[in-house]
Design a protein around this motif. Structure first.
Motif, PDB file in Angstrom:
ATOM      1  N   THR A 152       0.797  -0.876  -0.828  1.00  9.56           N
ATOM      2  CA  THR A 152       0.091   0.303   0.339  1.00  9.56           C
ATOM      3  C   THR A 152       0.930   1.436   0.234  1.00  9.56           C
ATOM      4  OG1 THR A 152      -0.327   0.142   2.496  1.00  9.56           O
ATOM      5  CG2 THR A 152      -1.733  -1.062   1.362  1.00  9.56           C
ATOM      6  N   ALA A 153       0.412   2.145  -0.093  1.00  9.30           N
ATOM      7  CA  ALA A 153       1.001   3.782  -0.813  1.00  9.30           C
ATOM      8  C   ALA A 153       0.161   4.909  -0.874  1.00  9.30           C
ATOM      9  CB  ALA A 153       2.078   3.372  -2.032  1.00  9.30           C
ATOM     10  N   ARG A 154       0.475   6.263  -0.293  1.00  5.76           N
ATOM     11  CA  ARG A 154      -0.747   7.069   0.012  1.00  5.76           C
ATOM     12  C   ARG A 154      -0.241   7.914  -1.691  1.00  5.76           C
ATOM     13  NH1 ARG A 154      -4.407   7.001   3.556  1.00  5.76           N
ATOM     14  NH2 ARG A 154      -5.295   8.748   3.181  1.00  5.76           N
TER      15      ARG A 154
ATOM     16  N   SER B  25      -4.650  13.787  -0.696  1.00  8.19           N
ATOM     17  CA  SER B  25      -4.450  11.864  -0.601  1.00  8.19           C
ATOM     18  C   SER B  25      -4.876  10.669  -0.754  1.00  8.19           C
ATOM     19  CB  SER B  25      -2.934  11.917   0.160  1.00  8.19           C
ATOM     20  OG  SER B  25      -3.171  11.379   1.305  1.00  8.19           O
TER      21      SER B  25
ATOM     22  N   GLU C  32      -5.372   6.398  -0.642  1.00  7.19           N
ATOM     23  CA  GLU C  32      -4.274   5.294  -0.381  1.00  7.19           C
ATOM     24  C   GLU C  32      -5.036   4.550  -1.465  1.00  7.19           C
ATOM     25  OE1 GLU C  32      -3.361   1.762   3.775  1.00  7.19           O
ATOM     26  OE2 GLU C  32      -5.194   3.204   3.952  1.00  7.19           O
ATOM     27  N   CYS C  33      -3.642   3.582  -1.413  1.00 10.50           N
ATOM     28  CA  CYS C  33      -3.972   2.493  -3.034  1.00 10.50           C
ATOM     29  C   CYS C  33      -3.402   1.355  -2.348  1.00 10.50           C
ATOM     30  CB  CYS C  33      -3.286   2.607  -4.339  1.00 10.50           C
ATOM     31  SG  CYS C  33      -3.306   5.001  -4.527  1.00 10.50           S
TER      32      CYS C  33
ATOM     33  N   ASP D   1     -10.645   2.999   1.470  1.00  9.76           N
ATOM     34  CA  ASP D   1     -10.984   4.008   1.861  1.00  9.76           C
ATOM     35  C   ASP D   1     -11.219   3.274   3.152  1.00  9.76           C
ATOM     36  OD1 ASP D   1     -12.030   5.639   3.866  1.00  9.76           O
ATOM     37  OD2 ASP D   1     -14.251   5.206   2.988  1.00  9.76           O
TER      38      ASP D   1
ATOM     39  N   PRO E 171       5.980   2.432  -0.955  1.00 12.85           N
ATOM     40  CA  PRO E 171       5.286   1.365  -0.373  1.00 12.85           C
ATOM     41  C   PRO E 171       5.554   0.068   0.624  1.00 12.85           C
ATOM     42  CG  PRO E 171       5.952   0.596  -2.461  1.00 12.85           C
ATOM     43  CD  PRO E 171       6.916   1.608  -2.094  1.00 12.85           C
TER      44      PRO E 171
END
Length: 796
Positions: free
Chosen positions: A675-677, A723, A725-726, A762, A788
């Motif tokens: 994950t990364a923002r 931003s 989160e992905c 989310d 990430p």
């Protein structure tokens, strides 16, 4: 004589020939003006306008010297005539003194009546062209208009055998269709390996007028149990003992005469009559063959078996024009509209054709309802009833349709039936793989409406089972293509909350409640998953999703497919250590001078630099081909180096120490993913499109957008510049931009950089679960620069 010398007032009074574009068969003058000794002298004395008289109908059809065949296009360059008023259909409708115009007017009215247009609207239509075809003594007239989608209109034709074209009457002649069905070779479509009888399966015996369910064990649908199915629109009538199978009337309906005359919905009564007329004994109707208030598990099993039911039916009766169960089937118990005309003109018996069934379909409620979509796709043979004629279609590439008033051999001669009706809904076209077909059907299906949104997956389950050999998928997503199917997005703007759609998880397309599609990258560009999904089913069990999109082309082709996965592995996007013999390999030596310099880089570093510069290297390609001949073998190496737990097997972290969390979850997906923002912003050049940007504000990827009006995600509530989160879910080898509902290769300098498909999530503070709120892609190198981290994700 040249064509220029023909088109003058001396050779052609009125210069009518200037509007004729003869595409084959000789010059205009020879056909329309040269005297002919074979034509009777009085043959052109019919009341015709100057234009129609000019056509010399009898001469065209009967004189042998032009029997090779003609095809004219009238007015394609100059318009039907120089006067714009005479280009309008109103001129033909008003030409009462011309018998040919009268027949054409009848065909025009029939065509647009099928669309529900009024007379005033019809009169304003402008002609685009008028085609005249002549083949072996038969003449066909077809008008094209400037009406989008419905350009081909009136069809009028003559054949030397008028007895082959009986007028379609208000009542149905059952003999031809009975013969046609008996001659049609059944299309066998294997929707499952067994086609076993679904639990609780029953049929209506149309002879005894009762429900039957006492089928012997081991019998198979279609081969042992033959029946007809009914496809219709339910409407808004409340289910009761008068119109459906319930617990209170099952015994009565199972006794002889249980379906009492006058007490059965008209559509069902007419379907019973159709079966009797066509010598078929058994009929399947969902509302009577599935107990509507029965056990939920048994009802679910029968719904899941609807794919087998419709694909096994001898044919399906389709009540095209009905809007509810109480609407009669035209021509069965009620008289149909009569729209056809026949007239004897110049010694020729001309017949006006009926509008294509497609016109009625696109206007029908049946064609807009969700449940009827899979019924039309899965049934191999369809008997369609419209308000004015009957069609029979089957899934056969050669002559797949039969029209009530077009004998099969004459269709081939005249070649004036342009539509293939429902065959655009074929389960799988020859050029498609399973996933391509799934995407096509998903887009078509979700464009339709459902009375209950909770039926969204159930009404599509037969399509899944048909495409994936009985696999019913997970909330509408096929297991074998799960990683690609997860990349769906809505075609309309979604609400910021899921209110009213809680029955479906956020990762299922069924949660959208509107039309959806899938951003299909070309198959060669999808590089497989980066995560391992585990499914928490409604019964609380955890089950690994064994998605395997790496079939077929993934086992062959360019070594650069493996190169993208190697780059992701080396950059830490796969949670498995890269072995030293790959990580620190110094060979092969690249022929590129820069890489052949004294300061040597490891091979994997050089490979990534090739990709950054978008350049090829024969030495690197050869090495990859030798060690990993296909993508599957590289994934096998990754799994082997991942250790006992396997690639990305979720540890679930704190979830395992809190069993109540798992027990109380709605159906959820669990995974361990990077994950990364990333900050998001609206595209400065295209304000309704969204981008991912880095700290300096440079574009690093896109949120998938469909139109200039919507982002097609639920990110509208995120302030511009904040931003999101992905999570990285899969690899892609070529980046495309989105325009006009499709991907296109851009001129951007990063066109062919590797990237990652991402899901935007989310997760509220203090909540251990996350929701999917959008999708997009980010260039691989920028994803790596964002540092990430791997963590456990519960996606509900």
């Amino acid at each position: 004589m040249t064509s220029q010398s023909v088109w003058n007032s001396e050779t052609c009074p009125g210069n009518i020939c200037q509007y004729f574009n003869l595409t084959k068969g000789g010059e205009i003058y020879s056909i329309l003006h040269r005297p002919c000794d074979s034509c009777p002298s009085q043959i052109e004395q019919e009341p015709l306008c100057g234009f129609c008289r000019h056509l010399r109908l009898y001469h065209l059809a009967m004189c042998p010297h032009i029997s090779q065949g003609l095809y004219w296009n009238l007015g394609i360059k100059h318009g039907f005539c120089s006067d714009e008023h005479l280009n309008k259909i109103s001129r033909i409708l008003a030409a009462k003194g011309c018998v040919l115009c009268g027949v054409m007017a009848s065909a025009i009215r029939a065509h647009f009546t099928a669309l529900g247009w009024d007379s005033e609207h019809i009169r304003e239509i402008t002609l685009k062209s008028w085609f005249v075809s002549q083949v072996n003594g038969s003449i066909g007239f077809t008008m094209d208009t400037r009406v989008p989608m419905f350009s081909r209109t009136a069809e009028v034709f003559y054949t030397p055998h008028p007895e082959l074209f009986p007028l379609v009457t208000g009542d149905i002649d059952w003999s031809p269709i009975r013969e046609r069905i008996s001659q049609c070779r059944p299309c066998i479509r294997k929707i499952s390996t067994s086609r076993a009888i679904p639990q609780g399966f029953c049929l209506i015996d149309v002879n005894d007028r009762r429900l039957v369910s006492d089928f012997s064990h081991g019998l198979k649908l279609g081969s042992d149990i033959r029946f007809v199915a009914l496809s219709y629109v339910w409407g808004h009538a409340t289910v009761s003992e008068n119109n459906a199978l319930l617990g209170g009337n099952g015994s009565r309906l199972s006794t002889a005469g249980g379906f009492e005359l006058g007490k059965v919905p008209r559509a069902v009564e007419d379907a019973i009559t159709v079966c009797r007329r066509l010598d078929r004994r058994f009929l399947w109707v969902d509302r009577y063959c599935i107990q509507q208030d029965g056990d939920s598990l048994e009802k679910k099993a029968q719904i899941n078996g609807m794919g087998d039911i419709f694909s096994s039916a001898e044919f399906t009766i389709i009540h095209v024009t009905g809007t509810c169960i109480d609407d009669p089937i035209p021509g069965v118990s009620t008289t149909r509209d009569i729209l056809q005309t026949r007239a004897n003109i110049c010694g020729l018996g001309l017949v006006s054709g009926y509008p294509d069934v497609h016109l009625t379909l696109v206007q029908s409620t049946w064609n807009r309802r969700g449940w009827t979509y899979q019924e039309s796709v899965l049934c191999p043979r369809r008997l369609l009833f419209t308000s004015y004629e009957m069609w029979f279609e089957h899934d056969n590439e050669y002559r797949p349709y039969w029209r009530e008033h077009y004998p099969e051999h004459t269709i081939k001669i005249l070649d004036i039936v342009g539509s293939t009706g429902l065959l655009g809904h074929r389960l799988k076209n020859g050029y498609e793989d399973q996933f391509d077909a799934f995407c096509r059907h998903l887009k078509n299906y979700t464009a339709r409406s459902l009375t209950l949104q909770s039926d969204a997956v159930d009404a599509f389950i037969g399509i899944l089972a048909g495409l994936y050999a009985g696999d019913l998928g997970i909330y509408g997503l096929p297991v074998i293509d799960f990683d690609r199917a997860m990349l769906w997005h809505a075609l309309e703007e979604l609400p910021t909350s899921a209110s009213g759609k809680e029955s479906f998880p956020s990762w299922s397309w069924a949660s959208a409640g509107s039309g959806v599609t899938i951003p299909i990258q070309p198959r060669r560009d999808f590089r497989g998953p980066l995560v391992h999904w585990t499914y928490r089913s409604p019964n609380g069990r955890l089950k690994a999703i064994n998605s395997n999109p790496r079939n077929g082309f993934y086992r062959r082709g360019s070594p650069w497919r493996q190169a993208y996965l190697l780059a992701a592995w080396w950059n830490g996007c796969v949670e498995a250590p890269m072995p030293n013999d790959v990580k620190h390999a110094s060979t092969p030596i690249c022929s590129n001078r820069e890489f052949a310099a004294p300061v040597q880089r490891y091979w994997i570093q050089r490979l990534c630099e090739h990709m950054v510069k978008r350049e090829t290297c024969k030495e690197c390609e050869s090495y990859i081909e030798q060690r990993w001949p296909c993508l599957d073998q590289l994934w096998d190496d990754i799994k082997q180096n991942a250790g006992r737990q396997g690639v990305h097997e979720p540890s679930f972290g704190s979830c395992m120490t809190d069993p109540s969390l798992i027990e109380n979850l709605h159906p959820a997906l669990l995974t361990r993913a990077q994950t990364a923002r990333f900050r998001i912003r609206k595209d400065p050049a295209r304000g309704d499109y969204w981008q991912f940007v880095d700290a300096a504000g440079g574009r690093v990827g896109d949120i998938i957008s469909v139109t200039k009006r919507t982002t097609a995600t639920r990110i509208q509530a995120v302030p511009n510049g904040d931003s999101v989160e992905c999570i990285a879910v899969s690899l892609i080898s070529a980046m495309y931009s989105w325009k006009d509902d499709r991907y296109y290769v851009t001129d951007d300098e990063y066109d062919y950089w590797p990237g990652v498909n991402i899901i935007i999530i989310d997760q509220q503070e203090g909540c251990q679960t996350a929701r999917r709120i959008g999708i997009g892609w980010i260039y691989l190198w920028y994803w790596v620069e964002a540092n990430p981290q791997f963590r456990d994700i519960i996606l509900e």
